[in-house]
Design an enzyme around this catalytic site. Sequence first.
Site, PDB file in Angstrom:
ATOM      1  N   LYS A 158       0.852  -1.188   0.000  1.00  0.00           N
ATOM      2  CA  LYS A 158       0.000   0.000   0.000  1.00  0.00           C
ATOM      3  C   LYS A 158       0.889   1.240   0.000  1.00  0.00           C
ATOM      4  O   LYS A 158       1.517   1.543   1.000  1.00  0.00           O
ATOM      5  CB  LYS A 158      -0.905   0.005   1.235  1.00  0.00           C
ATOM      6  N   ARG A 190     -10.488 -11.317   0.488  1.00  0.00           N
ATOM      7  CA  ARG A 190     -11.321 -12.324  -0.193  1.00  0.00           C
ATOM      8  C   ARG A 190     -10.650 -13.698  -0.167  1.00  0.00           C
ATOM      9  O   ARG A 190     -11.326 -14.718  -0.197  1.00  0.00           O
ATOM     10  CB  ARG A 190     -11.623 -11.854  -1.624  1.00  0.00           C
TER      11      ARG A 190
END
Length: 497
Positions: free
Chosen positions: A270, A346
Amino acid sequence: MQISLSSAQAQAWSGTVLALGITEGDPQGWIPAMEERFSISLSEWLEQRKFSGKCGESTSLQLLNPHCTCLVLLGMGPLDSVDINGFRQAAAAAARASLEQSGSLGLSLPWDAVDPAEAMTAAAQAVRLALYNDQRFLSKPEARVHPGRLELLGEPLSNSLDSALKAVHPVCAGVELARELVAAPPNSVTPSTLADSAAQIANEHGLELKVLERSDCEARGMGSYLSVCQGSDMDPKFIHLTYRPSGPTSRRIVLVGKGLTFDSGGYNLKVGGAQIDMMKFDMGGSAAVLGAMRSIAELRPNGVEVHMLVASCENMINGSAVHPGDIVTASNGTTIEINNTDAEGRLTLADALVYASELEPDAIVDIATLTGACVVALGDEIAGFWTENNSLATALESAAADAGEGLWRMPMHHPYRKGLKSLLADLKNTGPRPGGSITAALFLKEFVQSSIEWAHIDIAGTVWSDKGRGMDPPGATGYGVRTLVNWVCAQTPQAET
Ligand code: BES
Ligand code: MN
Ligand code: ZN
C-alpha cells in the site's frame, strides 16, 4: 451508565441535566413550561440564538437551580416528520451537552411521535454510545465526567418498555467491544489476541469456542487463507464461536468476519495515499461479528443457532510471502491466481465461506472491510451489501434501518464475473478497477454453496469515522454490530409469527 424510566414529566423532574426535545414551533408548549418552572425568559434568549426547533439544533444553558443545573434544548424538526434517527441524533447531542456534569441526565423527547419503546431504546443506546471514550492507550488517563444516570422521562411505565430497555446494555457492550478491537493498534490486536477475545466472550457468556491452528487449516486444505499470512511472523488463528439456544433450534446461521489485523498490501504494498497506517481497521468485520456474538450471548435469542467464523491473520512481507502471480488452492479445490496480494481479504474469506457452507446453515452473512471501491461508491456513512436472495435483502435492510446504520444493496452483476478469468487457474483474485467491489462479491460467491442464502456486507467505509457523527465519536464506529444483532434476533420463531 444506569438507565431508568421515570413517568415524571420534564417540568416536574429534578436531577442535574434536563435535555428536552423541542419540535418545530414548540406545539407542545415546552418553552413556556420551562419559563415557568425555572422563572427565566427563555423565548427571547432562544430567538437571539435562532433556535426554532429545527432538526439538529441544540443549545444549552446553566441554571442556578438546585433541582436542575443545566437545561439542554434539542431541535427535533416538525412533529409529523420526527423519525427514529432524529431520536438518536438528539440523544447523542444531549449526551455531549452533559459532559463535565455528574449526577443524572433527564431526557424528554417526543416519544409518542413514533413507537415509544423503539424511540427510548434508540435514544438510550445513543446516549451510551456517544459518551464512549477510549483512553486505553494514554499514559495518564484523564478523569472524564458525565452523568452516571440516564432517566427517560414522560412515558407511563410498562413491562414492554422495561424489557425493550434491557437490551440496551448488551447491545452497546457489543458495539463498544467492536470499537475497542478496531481502534487498538496492530501491535496490540493480533490474530492470537483476537482468539483470546473470542475465548473471553466464550468463557464469560457460555459460548463454544474452537480455534484452528495453522496445521489444522493445512489439513483442511485452506491454501487460499494460508497464502495471505505466509509473510507474517504471527500465526494465523481460525476462530469458530458458537451460540446454541437453550430450547430447540429452528434456524442455523453463520456470521463470517474479515480479520486482517494488519494489511500492508503484501508485495502489492500500500503506497501513495493507500492509508497503510489505517490498516489496523482491516479486522473491522471480525470486530463486528465478535461484538455481535457478545451481545447475542447475553440476549440469548430463542430458536436460532449462531456460528461465528474469523479466518484471522496479517498480510505482511518477507522472503516467504506470497508472490504476485502465485497460484494457490482453496479448501473447495478452486485454484486462484493471486494477481494482486492486496486483495487478501477475499482469499481469507474464501476458505471461511467453504467452512461456513459445510456447517449446512440456513443463511450466511459475511462482513468485511473488503474494497476501497465500496468507499468510493458509498462513502463512510453507508455500507454496501450484495445478495441474490430478496428476502434476506429485505431482512438485512430492515435490521440496518432499525439500527440506524446505513446499508445499501448493490448489484451482483454476473457479467463482471469474466473479469476474474485467469489464463491458468480457475480464477484470479482481482478483476479490473471499475466495479471493484462487485467483482469482489462475485469472487466470494464462488466459495458459498449455492443453495444457501448468503449476503456479503462491505464495511470498508463505515468501519471508521474521522470526524465522528451522531452517536459515533471520531474513530472506530463499531459498525455492523447492531444490524447483525437485529437480524439474528429477528429470526427467533416468535418474531416470525
Ligand atoms: N483492506 C483493503 C480494503 C480497504 C481499502 C479498506 C481502503 C478500507 C479502506 C483490501 O484488502 C484491499 O486492499 N483491497 C484492494 C483491492 C484491489 C487490490 C482490487 C483495494 O480496494 O484497493
Ligand atoms: Mn488489501
Ligand atoms: Zn484488506
